[in-house]
Write a protein that holds these residues in place. Structure first.
Motif, PDB file in Angstrom:
ATOM      1  N   GLY A   1       2.701  62.202 112.920  1.00 14.97           N
ATOM      2  CA  GLY A   1       1.334  62.669 112.794  1.00 14.97           C
ATOM      3  C   GLY A   1       0.713  62.089 111.543  1.00 14.97           C
ATOM      4  N   PRO A   2      -0.535  62.402 111.272  1.00 15.93           N
ATOM      5  CA  PRO A   2      -1.208  61.884 110.075  1.00 15.93           C
ATOM      6  C   PRO A   2      -0.461  62.284 108.802  1.00 15.93           C
ATOM      7  CG  PRO A   2      -2.782  62.914 111.563  1.00 15.93           C
ATOM      8  CD  PRO A   2      -1.424  63.250 112.084  1.00 15.93           C
ATOM      9  N   GLY A   3       0.072  61.318 108.082  1.00 17.94           N
ATOM     10  CA  GLY A   3       0.821  61.614 106.871  1.00 17.94           C
ATOM     11  C   GLY A   3       2.112  62.358 107.114  1.00 17.94           C
ATOM     12  N   GLY A   4       2.573  62.372 108.371  1.00 14.38           N
ATOM     13  CA  GLY A   4       3.809  63.086 108.696  1.00 14.38           C
ATOM     14  C   GLY A   4       3.610  64.530 109.089  1.00 14.38           C
ATOM     15  N   LEU A   5       2.358  64.936 109.314  1.00 13.38           N
ATOM     16  CA  LEU A   5       2.077  66.317 109.712  1.00 13.38           C
ATOM     17  C   LEU A   5       2.066  66.408 111.228  1.00 13.38           C
ATOM     18  CD1 LEU A   5      -0.833  67.039 107.195  1.00 13.38           C
ATOM     19  CD2 LEU A   5       1.582  67.671 106.953  1.00 13.38           C
ATOM     20  N   GLN A   6       3.086  67.006 111.807  1.00 11.54           N
ATOM     21  CA  GLN A   6       3.190  67.159 113.247  1.00 11.54           C
ATOM     22  C   GLN A   6       4.237  68.224 113.568  1.00 11.54           C
ATOM     23  OE1 GLN A   6       4.874  64.025 111.895  1.00 11.54           O
ATOM     24  NE2 GLN A   6       6.333  65.728 111.748  1.00 11.54           N
ATOM     25  N   ALA A   7       4.263  68.644 114.811  1.00 10.40           N
ATOM     26  CA  ALA A   7       5.272  69.591 115.285  1.00 10.40           C
ATOM     27  C   ALA A   7       5.513  69.318 116.759  1.00 10.40           C
ATOM     28  CB  ALA A   7       4.821  71.036 115.076  1.00 10.40           C
ATOM     29  N   GLY A   8       6.778  69.319 117.163  1.00 12.55           N
ATOM     30  CA  GLY A   8       7.101  69.025 118.551  1.00 12.55           C
ATOM     31  C   GLY A   8       8.523  69.416 118.872  1.00 12.55           C
ATOM     32  N   ILE A   9       9.031  68.866 119.967  1.00 14.89           N
ATOM     33  CA  ILE A   9      10.366  69.219 120.437  1.00 14.89           C
ATOM     34  C   ILE A   9      11.438  68.794 119.444  1.00 14.89           C
ATOM     35  CG2 ILE A   9      10.637  67.077 121.764  1.00 14.89           C
ATOM     36  CD1 ILE A   9      11.959  70.614 122.653  1.00 14.89           C
TER      37      ILE A   9
END
Length: 245
Positions: free
Chosen positions: A71-79
Protein backbone atom coordinates in the motif's frame (compact mmCIF):
# COMPACT_ATOMS: atom_id res chain seq x y z
CA UNK A 1 27.35 -21.91 9.89
CA UNK A 2 29.40 -18.80 9.10
CA UNK A 3 27.76 -18.40 5.69
CA UNK A 4 24.27 -18.17 7.11
CA UNK A 5 25.28 -15.80 9.92
CA UNK A 6 27.50 -13.45 7.91
CA UNK A 7 25.36 -13.64 4.78
CA UNK A 8 22.18 -13.17 6.81
CA UNK A 9 23.46 -10.07 8.63
CA UNK A 10 24.68 -8.59 5.33
CA UNK A 11 21.31 -9.30 3.69
CA UNK A 12 19.52 -7.72 6.66
CA UNK A 13 21.59 -4.55 6.33
CA UNK A 14 20.91 -4.33 2.58
CA UNK A 15 17.19 -4.90 3.10
CA UNK A 16 17.04 -2.04 5.62
CA UNK A 17 17.50 0.51 2.83
CA UNK A 18 14.81 -1.11 0.63
CA UNK A 19 12.44 -1.30 3.57
CA UNK A 20 12.67 2.40 4.39
CA UNK A 21 12.39 3.36 0.74
CA UNK A 22 9.20 1.37 0.11
CA UNK A 23 7.50 1.08 3.54
CA UNK A 24 8.54 4.37 5.15
CA UNK A 25 5.04 5.33 6.34
CA UNK A 26 4.36 2.01 8.08
CA UNK A 27 7.78 2.02 9.76
CA UNK A 28 7.48 5.66 10.86
CA UNK A 29 4.01 5.00 12.31
CA UNK A 30 5.31 1.89 14.06
CA UNK A 31 8.16 3.87 15.64
CA UNK A 32 5.75 6.55 16.87
CA UNK A 33 3.31 4.08 18.45
CA UNK A 34 6.11 1.97 19.97
CA UNK A 35 7.63 5.10 21.51
CA UNK A 36 4.28 5.98 23.08
CA UNK A 37 3.84 2.43 24.36
CA UNK A 38 7.31 2.36 25.90
CA UNK A 39 6.89 5.83 27.38
CA UNK A 40 3.36 5.52 28.79
CA UNK A 41 3.09 1.74 29.24
CA UNK A 42 -0.67 1.71 28.79
CA UNK A 43 -2.28 -1.50 27.44
CA UNK A 44 -4.15 0.39 24.71
CA UNK A 45 -0.88 1.68 23.27
CA UNK A 46 0.70 -1.78 23.40
CA UNK A 47 -2.27 -3.27 21.54
CA UNK A 48 -1.96 -0.52 18.94
CA UNK A 49 1.80 -1.14 18.69
CA UNK A 50 1.24 -4.85 18.01
CA UNK A 51 -1.37 -4.06 15.33
CA UNK A 52 0.84 -1.47 13.60
CA UNK A 53 3.88 -3.79 13.82
CA UNK A 54 1.81 -6.52 12.17
CA UNK A 55 0.88 -4.18 9.31
CA UNK A 56 4.49 -3.03 8.90
CA UNK A 57 5.73 -6.61 8.96
CA UNK A 58 3.20 -7.52 6.27
CA UNK A 59 4.54 -4.72 4.09
CA UNK A 60 8.12 -5.86 4.66
CA UNK A 61 7.30 -9.45 3.75
CA UNK A 62 5.52 -8.32 0.58
CA UNK A 63 8.69 -6.44 -0.33
CA UNK A 64 11.09 -9.23 0.64
CA UNK A 65 9.21 -12.05 -1.10
CA UNK A 66 7.54 -10.19 -3.98
CA UNK A 67 4.12 -11.47 -2.84
CA UNK A 68 1.42 -8.86 -3.37
CA UNK A 69 1.41 -5.12 -3.69
CA UNK A 70 2.44 -2.70 -0.99
CA UNK A 71 0.00 0.00 0.00
CA UNK A 72 1.05 3.66 0.00
CA UNK A 73 4.21 3.78 2.11
CA UNK A 74 3.52 0.23 3.27
CA UNK A 75 0.09 0.97 4.73
CA UNK A 76 -2.18 -1.96 3.90
CA UNK A 77 -4.02 -4.91 5.41
CA UNK A 78 -4.93 -8.23 3.84
CA UNK A 79 -4.75 -12.00 4.04
CA UNK A 80 -0.98 -11.92 4.49
CA UNK A 81 -1.34 -9.96 7.74
CA UNK A 82 -3.99 -12.45 8.91
CA UNK A 83 -1.60 -15.33 8.26
CA UNK A 84 1.21 -13.54 10.10
CA UNK A 85 -1.10 -13.00 13.07
CA UNK A 86 -1.84 -16.72 13.04
CA UNK A 87 1.89 -17.47 13.07
CA UNK A 88 2.39 -15.17 16.05
CA UNK A 89 -0.42 -16.82 18.01
CA UNK A 90 0.66 -20.40 17.26
CA UNK A 91 4.35 -19.66 17.84
CA UNK A 92 3.49 -17.92 21.12
CA UNK A 93 1.48 -20.92 22.29
CA UNK A 94 4.27 -23.34 21.33
CA UNK A 95 6.99 -21.32 23.05
CA UNK A 96 4.68 -20.71 26.02
CA UNK A 97 4.34 -24.47 26.54
CA UNK A 98 8.13 -24.90 26.26
CA UNK A 99 8.68 -22.09 28.74
CA UNK A 100 6.18 -23.56 31.22
CA UNK A 101 7.85 -26.97 31.00
CA UNK A 102 11.22 -25.37 31.71
CA UNK A 103 9.77 -23.45 34.65
CA UNK A 104 8.12 -26.57 36.11
CA UNK A 105 11.42 -28.46 35.82
CA UNK A 106 13.23 -25.63 37.60
CA UNK A 107 10.64 -25.43 40.41
CA UNK A 108 10.64 -29.20 40.90
CA UNK A 109 14.43 -29.20 41.05
CA UNK A 110 14.40 -26.31 43.53
CA UNK A 111 11.95 -28.15 45.78
CA UNK A 112 13.96 -31.37 45.59
CA UNK A 113 17.21 -29.59 46.45
CA UNK A 114 15.65 -27.51 49.22
CA UNK A 115 14.02 -30.55 50.84
CA UNK A 116 17.46 -32.02 51.53
CA UNK A 117 18.84 -28.85 53.09
CA UNK A 118 18.99 -27.67 56.69
CA UNK A 119 16.03 -25.77 58.11
CA UNK A 120 13.64 -26.83 55.34
CA UNK A 121 10.00 -26.74 56.37
CA UNK A 122 7.48 -27.77 53.72
CA UNK A 123 4.81 -25.57 55.29
CA UNK A 124 7.02 -22.46 55.40
CA UNK A 125 7.96 -21.25 51.91
CA UNK A 126 10.34 -18.70 53.44
CA UNK A 127 12.61 -21.60 54.52
CA UNK A 128 13.01 -23.04 51.03
CA UNK A 129 15.54 -20.53 49.69
CA UNK A 130 17.93 -20.62 52.69
CA UNK A 131 17.81 -24.43 52.63
CA UNK A 132 19.46 -24.48 49.19
CA UNK A 133 23.21 -24.76 49.82
CA UNK A 134 26.18 -24.22 47.49
CA UNK A 135 25.99 -27.43 45.45
CA UNK A 136 22.24 -27.10 45.26
CA UNK A 137 22.55 -23.61 43.81
CA UNK A 138 25.01 -24.94 41.25
CA UNK A 139 22.57 -27.70 40.29
CA UNK A 140 19.74 -25.20 39.92
CA UNK A 141 21.99 -23.03 37.79
CA UNK A 142 22.66 -25.97 35.48
CA UNK A 143 18.92 -26.75 35.25
CA UNK A 144 18.20 -23.09 34.45
CA UNK A 145 20.87 -22.99 31.74
CA UNK A 146 19.60 -26.21 30.18
CA UNK A 147 16.07 -24.81 30.18
CA UNK A 148 17.24 -21.56 28.55
CA UNK A 149 19.15 -23.52 25.89
CA UNK A 150 16.09 -25.68 25.20
CA UNK A 151 13.85 -22.62 24.86
CA UNK A 152 16.34 -20.91 22.53
CA UNK A 153 16.63 -24.07 20.44
CA UNK A 154 12.85 -24.31 20.10
CA UNK A 155 12.61 -20.63 19.12
CA UNK A 156 15.36 -21.07 16.51
CA UNK A 157 13.64 -24.12 15.03
CA UNK A 158 10.46 -22.12 14.30
CA UNK A 159 12.22 -18.86 13.42
CA UNK A 160 11.47 -19.34 9.71
CA UNK A 161 7.74 -19.88 10.30
CA UNK A 162 6.85 -16.40 8.99
CA UNK A 163 8.97 -16.81 5.86
CA UNK A 164 7.52 -20.25 5.15
CA UNK A 165 3.97 -18.99 5.73
CA UNK A 166 4.42 -16.06 3.34
CA UNK A 167 6.09 -18.07 0.60
CA UNK A 168 3.83 -21.13 0.82
CA UNK A 169 0.66 -19.06 1.39
CA UNK A 170 -0.54 -21.19 4.31
CA UNK A 171 0.21 -21.34 8.03
CA UNK A 172 3.56 -22.98 8.71
CA UNK A 173 4.83 -23.15 12.29
CA UNK A 174 5.84 -26.67 13.33
CA UNK A 175 5.82 -27.52 9.62
CA UNK A 176 8.83 -25.22 9.21
CA UNK A 177 10.99 -27.52 11.36
CA UNK A 178 12.39 -29.23 8.27
CA UNK A 179 13.87 -25.94 7.05
CA UNK A 180 15.86 -25.33 10.23
CA UNK A 181 17.14 -28.86 10.85
CA UNK A 182 20.85 -28.62 11.65
CA UNK A 183 20.77 -24.81 11.42
CA UNK A 184 19.35 -23.84 14.83
CA UNK A 185 22.70 -22.61 16.20
CA UNK A 186 23.40 -20.44 13.16
CA UNK A 187 19.93 -18.92 13.26
CA UNK A 188 20.14 -18.30 17.01
CA UNK A 189 23.49 -16.51 16.62
CA UNK A 190 22.23 -14.38 13.73
CA UNK A 191 19.11 -13.34 15.64
CA UNK A 192 21.20 -12.63 18.76
CA UNK A 193 23.49 -10.32 16.79
CA UNK A 194 20.48 -8.39 15.49
CA UNK A 195 19.07 -8.14 19.00
CA UNK A 196 22.25 -6.78 20.63
CA UNK A 197 21.12 -3.11 20.40
CA UNK A 198 17.80 -4.08 22.03
CA UNK A 199 19.62 -5.93 24.80
CA UNK A 200 21.79 -2.86 25.36
CA UNK A 201 18.71 -0.62 25.55
CA UNK A 202 17.02 -2.99 28.00
CA UNK A 203 20.13 -2.87 30.21
CA UNK A 204 20.17 0.94 29.96
CA UNK A 205 16.54 1.11 31.03
CA UNK A 206 17.10 -1.31 33.91
CA UNK A 207 20.07 0.69 35.23
CA UNK A 208 18.95 4.27 34.61
CA UNK A 209 15.18 3.83 34.55
CA UNK A 210 12.75 4.40 31.70
CA UNK A 211 12.43 7.96 30.43
CA UNK A 212 11.50 9.82 27.26
CA UNK A 213 14.93 9.47 25.66
CA UNK A 214 14.99 5.74 26.40
CA UNK A 215 11.48 5.29 24.95
CA UNK A 216 12.41 7.17 21.77
CA UNK A 217 15.61 5.16 21.37
CA UNK A 218 13.64 1.95 21.94
CA UNK A 219 11.02 2.86 19.35
CA UNK A 220 13.71 3.66 16.77
CA UNK A 221 15.71 0.52 17.53
CA UNK A 222 12.73 -1.84 17.44
CA UNK A 223 10.58 -0.32 14.71
CA UNK A 224 13.22 1.37 12.58
CA UNK A 225 16.09 -1.11 12.69
CA UNK A 226 15.27 -4.51 14.19
CA UNK A 227 11.86 -4.96 12.51
CA UNK A 228 13.04 -4.55 8.89
CA UNK A 229 16.42 -6.21 9.48
CA UNK A 230 14.83 -9.29 11.06
CA UNK A 231 12.63 -9.73 7.98
CA UNK A 232 15.66 -9.31 5.73
CA UNK A 233 17.54 -11.93 7.73
CA UNK A 234 14.68 -14.44 7.67
CA UNK A 235 14.03 -13.92 3.95
CA UNK A 236 17.70 -14.66 3.23
CA UNK A 237 17.78 -17.66 5.58
CA UNK A 238 14.58 -19.07 4.09
CA UNK A 239 15.92 -18.88 0.53
CA UNK A 240 19.18 -20.51 1.60
CA UNK A 241 17.55 -23.27 3.67
CA UNK A 242 14.82 -23.98 1.08
CA UNK A 243 17.47 -24.56 -1.60
CA UNK A 244 19.46 -26.90 0.65
CA UNK A 245 16.50 -28.86 2.07
Amino acid sequence: MGGLVVGGIAAAARFLVRAWTAAWAALALDIAVLTLALSLGRPAFWIAAVAISLMARGALWRLASDHGRLGPGGLQAGILEVRLAGVWVLAGLFLGVIGLLALVALLCSAYAVASTGRGFDQAQIATWGPAIAGRGRLLLGVVGIVGAIGFTYAAARISLAEAATVNRKRLQVLSSFALTRGRALSLAIAHLLLALPLIGLAAWGAINGANGAWAMAGGLAIGGLWLPMSVGLMAYAYDLCARQT
